[in-house]
Design an enzyme around this catalytic site. Structure first.
Site, PDB file in Angstrom:
ATOM      1  N   LYS A   1       0.854  -1.185   0.000  1.00 53.03           N
ATOM      2  CA  LYS A   1       0.000   0.000   0.000  1.00 53.03           C
ATOM      3  C   LYS A   1       0.889   1.234   0.000  1.00 53.03           C
ATOM      4  CE  LYS A   1      -3.787   2.363   2.366  1.00 53.03           C
ATOM      5  NZ  LYS A   1      -4.911   2.252   3.307  1.00 53.03           N
TER       6      LYS A   1
ATOM      7  N   ASP B   1     -13.780   4.938   9.136  1.00 54.10           N
ATOM      8  CA  ASP B   1     -14.129   4.804   7.717  1.00 54.10           C
ATOM      9  C   ASP B   1     -14.653   3.386   7.496  1.00 54.10           C
ATOM     10  OD1 ASP B   1     -14.459   5.690   5.144  1.00 54.10           O
ATOM     11  OD2 ASP B   1     -12.331   5.674   4.613  1.00 54.10           O
TER      12      ASP B   1
HETATM   13  P1  ADP Z   1      -7.607   3.501   0.545  1.00 55.97           P
HETATM   14  O1  ADP Z   1      -7.000   4.245   1.690  1.00 55.97           O
HETATM   15  O2  ADP Z   1      -7.162   4.048  -0.764  1.00 55.97           O
HETATM   16  O3  ADP Z   1      -9.082   3.360   0.657  1.00 55.97           O
HETATM   17  P2  ADP Z   1      -7.450   0.674   1.264  1.00 55.97           P
HETATM   18  O4  ADP Z   1      -6.457   0.216   2.282  1.00 55.97           O
HETATM   19  O5  ADP Z   1      -8.859   0.786   1.704  1.00 55.97           O
HETATM   20  O6  ADP Z   1      -6.919   2.048   0.632  1.00 55.97           O
HETATM   21  O7  ADP Z   1      -7.358  -0.294   0.018  1.00 55.97           O
HETATM   22  C1  ADP Z   1      -8.082  -0.048  -1.185  1.00 55.97           C
HETATM   23  C2  ADP Z   1      -8.613  -1.331  -1.772  1.00 55.97           C
HETATM   24  O8  ADP Z   1      -7.545  -2.248  -2.025  1.00 55.97           O
HETATM   25  C3  ADP Z   1      -9.548  -2.072  -0.825  1.00 55.97           C
HETATM   26  O9  ADP Z   1     -10.876  -1.670  -0.976  1.00 55.97           O
HETATM   27  C4  ADP Z   1      -9.341  -3.519  -1.220  1.00 55.97           C
HETATM   28  O10 ADP Z   1     -10.145  -3.837  -2.328  1.00 55.97           O
HETATM   29  C5  ADP Z   1      -7.894  -3.572  -1.662  1.00 55.97           C
HETATM   30  N1  ADP Z   1      -6.999  -4.032  -0.567  1.00 55.97           N
HETATM   31  C6  ADP Z   1      -6.317  -3.266   0.299  1.00 55.97           C
HETATM   32  N2  ADP Z   1      -5.577  -4.004   1.158  1.00 55.97           N
HETATM   33  C7  ADP Z   1      -5.794  -5.293   0.823  1.00 55.97           C
HETATM   34  C8  ADP Z   1      -5.303  -6.554   1.331  1.00 55.97           C
HETATM   35  N3  ADP Z   1      -4.442  -6.624   2.340  1.00 55.97           N
HETATM   36  N4  ADP Z   1      -5.738  -7.689   0.727  1.00 55.97           N
HETATM   37  C9  ADP Z   1      -6.604  -7.625  -0.308  1.00 55.97           C
HETATM   38  N5  ADP Z   1      -7.096  -6.482  -0.819  1.00 55.97           N
HETATM   39  C10 ADP Z   1      -6.703  -5.320  -0.276  1.00 55.97           C
HETATM   40 MG    MG Z   2     -10.279   2.215   1.809  1.00 58.48          MG
END
Ligand code: ADP
Ligand code: MG
Length: 400
Positions: free
Chosen positions: A124, A229
């Site tokens: 991320k 959130d």
């Molecule tokens: P943001 O801060 O941009 O909302 P998120 O952490 O919510 O970031 O991640 C965005 C998207 O990426 C999530 O809605 C999910 O679909 C996918 N995602 C994030 N982390 C994971 C993970 N550890 N495993 C699988 N999918 C993930």
């Molecule tokens: Mg998110």
């Protein structure tokens, strides 16, 4: 911003040293003067070696020449910071190759990566400060201070905070991904093989999933926390097979996305708590046509449970990890600002019912159909992946 790792294999050990020098110089200089870069990098080849590296880095956009400056200087780009973070993850063997992007948020890029055993993980990359701070006057004034508003600083804060919470929640047995590493504005965590609730069109027993999510909100509250959130994008729903013929699968919610978490003692805690609860109620009513007959839960009741039964308060954890009150405030102002401006642009999850049904499962396709899907993984580590024929093997040749 798209992460493109293709230039990584062309960087020499000297280039990495110079890139690191620009990063170090950025701590005290918005534009890092060339003599300072030379001084920090201290290459054997002297100034000419540094200049060669500077040209190479500028050419691929990792640093940018600031022409309007009174003096000759450079600043690190998002790409430059991405490379430095990936370089660290690669040297610690957490990341070997970078695959496709699975999510593009307002504040982050989510990439699939793999280590040298082929185990897939999630990277991320926090990208705060992509929007300008204009909506709220107090924020604008607060963020006039350069440091508070710098994208590099804010994105790093988001990553540090998210990593600290993920660790604390995981230790307490909360259903969250396992945090593996953090470097600069990035986090490596386990890949959860489960879609966001947003993509689920129906469930066999909405009442029990709803109860589980409310229980999760209350359990967080007991530990002193509000997610902040708690929506259908940040809850992944994992299907587990059981031996029970009547209930062949169970659904387990897994919570992600923690930079905005707040303490139950926060001055706006009630608003955040109610908003999280409301978000789940609204989603269940629209998507699953389920409305709970039990009112609440209410903040005042949840508040009474904080720290009860000797549970560990996790709201203090981040501060304990060296995340100061000033850092917390800087990040909070930036996140609030980001939220305000995206609401203005109509990007909140608050769309009307008809719109939501239409969008339904399509939205994911937009992201999933991202052009980098076809490219296959880009290797950044320094080992050789089996069956890697055809892959771009990128070598980091600085001996780390
Ligand atoms: P943001 O801060 O941009 O909302 P998120 O952490 O919510 O970031 O991640 C965005 C998207 O990426 C999530 O809605 C999910 O679909 C996918 N995602 C994030 N982390 C994971 C993970 N550890 N495993 C699988 N999918 C993930
Ligand atoms: Mg998110």
């Amino acid at each position: 911003m798209k992460l493109d790792t293709r230039a990584m294999r062309h960087l020499t050990a000297e280039d990495w040293r110079v890139l690191t020098a620009v990063e170090m110089g950025s701590k005290n200089h918005e534009i890092v003067p060339t003599p300072l870069i030379e001084k920090i990098a201290r290459l054997k080849g002297g100034a000419s070696g540094v200049h060669k590296s500077i040209s190479a880095l500028a050419k691929v956009g990792l640093i940018a020449r600031m022409k309007e400056a009174k003096y000759d200087g450079y600043r690190l780009s998002y790409g430059g910071l991405d490379y430095l973070a990936l370089h660290t993850h690669a040297s610690r063997k957490h990341v070997y190759s970078v695959g496709s992007r699975i999510g593009v948020g307002k504040e982050s890029d989510i990439m699939i990566v793999a280590d040298d055993t082929g185990t897939q993980k999630v990277l991320k990359i926090h990208r705060l400060g992509r929007i300008s701070f204009r909506t709220v006057k107090t924020n604008r004034d607060y963020l006039r201070n350069r440091q508070s508003a710098s994208w590099m600083y804010l994105s790093r804060l988001a990553a540090i905070k998210e990593y600290a919470f993920m660790q604390a929640l995981r230790e307490e047995g909360f259903p969250v991904p396992e945090p593996i590493a953090q470097s600069r504005h990035t986090i490596v965590m386990t890949l959860i093989d489960a879609p966001p609730m947003r993509q689920i069109s129906s469930v066999p027993d909405p009442a029990s999933l709803y109860a589980e999510l409310i229980a999760l909100i209350l359990r967080l509250a007991k530990h002193g926390l509000i997610h902040g959130d708690f929506n259908e994008f940040n809850i992944l729903i994992r299907e587990d097979k059981t031996d029970d013929d009547e209930n062949p699968i169970t659904l387990t919610p897994i919570l992600i996305d923690f930079p905005q978490m707040v303490s139950m003692d926060h001055q706006n805690a009630e608003m955040y708590f109610d908003r999280d609860v409301e978000c789940i109620k609204r989603f269940f009513s629209r998507r699953f046509h389920f409305t709970s007959t039990t009112p609440g839960p209410f903040f005042r009741d949840a508040k009474k449970t904080v720290g009860r039964d000797g549970v560990r308060r996790l709201d203090a954890v981040v501060e304990a990890s060296g995340f100061t009150k000033k850092m917390a405030k800087d990040l909070e102002v930036a996140l609030r600002e980001q939220e305000a401006s995206s609401e203005k642009r109509g990007e909140s999850g608050d769309e009307s019912e008809e719109e939501e049904e239409e969008e339904d499962l399509e939205e994911e396709d937009e992201n999933d159909g991202d052009e980098d899907d076809d490219e296959g993984p880009q290797v950044i580590g320094d080992g050789v992946l089996e069956n890697s024929a055809g892959l771009n093997k990128l070598t980091i040749n600085d001996g780390t």
